[in-house]
Design a protein around this motif. Structure first.
Motif, PDB file in Angstrom:
ATOM      1  N   PHE A 178      32.162-116.728 -73.766  1.00  0.00           N
ATOM      2  CA  PHE A 178      31.021-116.348 -72.523  1.00  0.00           C
ATOM      3  C   PHE A 178      31.202-117.385 -71.680  1.00  0.00           C
ATOM      4  O   PHE A 178      30.565-118.814 -71.622  1.00  0.00           O
ATOM      5  N   ALA A 179      31.719-117.589 -70.291  1.00  0.00           N
ATOM      6  CA  ALA A 179      31.693-118.145 -69.472  1.00  0.00           C
ATOM      7  C   ALA A 179      31.317-118.823 -68.427  1.00  0.00           C
ATOM      8  O   ALA A 179      30.805-117.277 -67.487  1.00  0.00           O
ATOM      9  N   VAL A 203      40.092-111.960 -67.064  1.00  0.00           N
ATOM     10  CA  VAL A 203      38.507-112.183 -66.989  1.00  0.00           C
ATOM     11  C   VAL A 203      38.211-111.314 -67.480  1.00  0.00           C
ATOM     12  O   VAL A 203      37.761-109.886 -66.422  1.00  0.00           O
ATOM     13  N   GLN A 204      37.351-109.994 -68.447  1.00  0.00           N
ATOM     14  CA  GLN A 204      36.189-108.971 -68.599  1.00  0.00           C
ATOM     15  C   GLN A 204      34.526-109.852 -67.596  1.00  0.00           C
ATOM     16  O   GLN A 204      34.310-110.203 -68.688  1.00  0.00           O
ATOM     17  N   THR A 205      34.578-108.670 -66.845  1.00  0.00           N
ATOM     18  CA  THR A 205      33.389-109.186 -66.440  1.00  0.00           C
ATOM     19  C   THR A 205      31.999-108.269 -67.163  1.00  0.00           C
ATOM     20  O   THR A 205      32.027-106.802 -67.254  1.00  0.00           O
ATOM     21  N   PHE A 206      31.201-108.178 -67.322  1.00  0.00           N
ATOM     22  CA  PHE A 206      29.893-107.230 -68.028  1.00  0.00           C
ATOM     23  C   PHE A 206      28.738-107.591 -66.958  1.00  0.00           C
ATOM     24  O   PHE A 206      28.421-108.992 -66.302  1.00  0.00           O
ATOM     25  N   GLN A 236      32.705-112.426 -68.604  1.00  0.00           N
ATOM     26  CA  GLN A 236      31.692-113.675 -67.070  1.00  0.00           C
ATOM     27  C   GLN A 236      30.653-112.488 -67.349  1.00  0.00           C
ATOM     28  O   GLN A 236      30.948-111.604 -67.111  1.00  0.00           O
ATOM     29  N   MET A 237      29.256-113.485 -67.255  1.00  0.00           N
ATOM     30  CA  MET A 237      28.048-111.621 -65.764  1.00  0.00           C
ATOM     31  C   MET A 237      28.614-112.042 -64.664  1.00  0.00           C
ATOM     32  O   MET A 237      29.019-113.021 -63.510  1.00  0.00           O
ATOM     33  N   ARG A 238      28.461-110.787 -64.384  1.00  0.00           N
ATOM     34  CA  ARG A 238      28.542-109.893 -63.124  1.00  0.00           C
ATOM     35  C   ARG A 238      27.273-111.406 -61.938  1.00  0.00           C
ATOM     36  O   ARG A 238      26.598-111.530 -62.810  1.00  0.00           O
TER      37      ARG A 238
END
Length: 265
Positions: free
Chosen positions: A5-6, A44-47, A30-32
């Motif tokens: 979690f970057a 990268v998957q964004t959440f 990565q967090m939005r």
């Protein structure tokens, strides 16, 4: 397989490059609104924080067995309209986490992952060189006056940490000249100019959970110390990650600053 979690900053970049060099299996999340720098153009998957429950389900279902949290993220707010069904049971805990001090918030978020059987892997486990051994790492060494000021540094950081107020300070000739607050070390150094004989002292909070949110220094820290007129940098052994250590040492040597890694007495 590791889910990284970057957040923002240099640390997650260093970790992804180390993981890739070691042929480790990992994915990046990565967090939005808090983008990972991603110089190597990794997938990268964004959440969203409002879908954290679904994210944890996804991480488990995709076969990840461990998680690592690295980089800075500002405290998010929760939009009730965006909360999904999987996250609904977690909302109260998330609100408590966001309203807690840094350490309490991180422990609560980590618990959401570990309760699902995911192990927490630290940045220093991935890249042990981030935590160098105690000693003077530069050509220039601190003098006795600097060493005499170390107890003041430790005492200051203990008091700051107990109040959850910061992880660094500036000391010169037995005087405390600046303390880090929520704006961070770089801002503190920027406000500390023309200091004679002083040094930056940085370390973790007392009882800090060192699995995440370890304090860091890097080449930008050295640049800030030079601009402030400091003579050196002191960090707590096993409590501060030094990013890009060879570059940090080279920058200190060029400016004739000392870099001391020290144990707490």
């Amino acid at each position: 397989m590791l889910a990284l979690f970057a957040g923002q900053g240099r640390l997650p970049v260093i970790l992804t490059q180390r993981l890739a060099a070691d042929n480790s299996r990992f994915g990046v999340f990565q967090m939005r609104d808090h983008p990972f720098e991603n110089p190597d153009n990794l997938p990268v998957q964004t959440f969203r924080i409002e879908q954290l429950g679904s994210l944890i389900d996804q991480v488990v279902s995709q076969g990840y067995t461990s998680v690592c949290f690295a980089g800075s993220i500002a405290r998010p707010s929760i939009n009730p309209d965006q909360v999904d069904q999987a996250t609904l049971p977690l909302v109260e805990r998330l609100k408590q986490a966001i309203g807690s001090g840094d350490d309490g918030a991180l422990r609560m978020v980590l618990a959401l992952f570990t309760e699902r059987g995911l192990m927490v892997q630290t940045a220093q486990e991935i890249a042990p060189e981030l935590l160098p051994a105690a000693g003077v790492l530069t050509k220039t060494a601190p003098d006795q006056l600097h060493l005499d000021d170390l107890p003041l540094g430790w005492n200051t950081l203990t008091k700051q940490g107990q109040a959850d107020l910061g992880q660094a300070c500036v000391i010169s000739h037995g005087r405390l000249l600046a303390k880090e607050d929520q704006t961070g070390t770089d801002a503190m150094l920027a406000s500390s100019q023309s200091i004679t004989g002083g040094f930056l002292f940085k370390g973790p909070k007392p009882d800090q959970d060192r699995r995440v949110d370890m304090p860091t220094i890097g080449v930008n820290t050295v640049a800030g110390a030079i601009k402030a007129g400091l003579q050196g940098i002191v960090v707590a052994r096993a409590g501060v990650l030094i990013l890009d250590l060879p570059k940090v040492i080279a920058a200190c040597d060029k400016a004739e600053l000392f870099l001391l890694v020290t144990d707490q007495p």
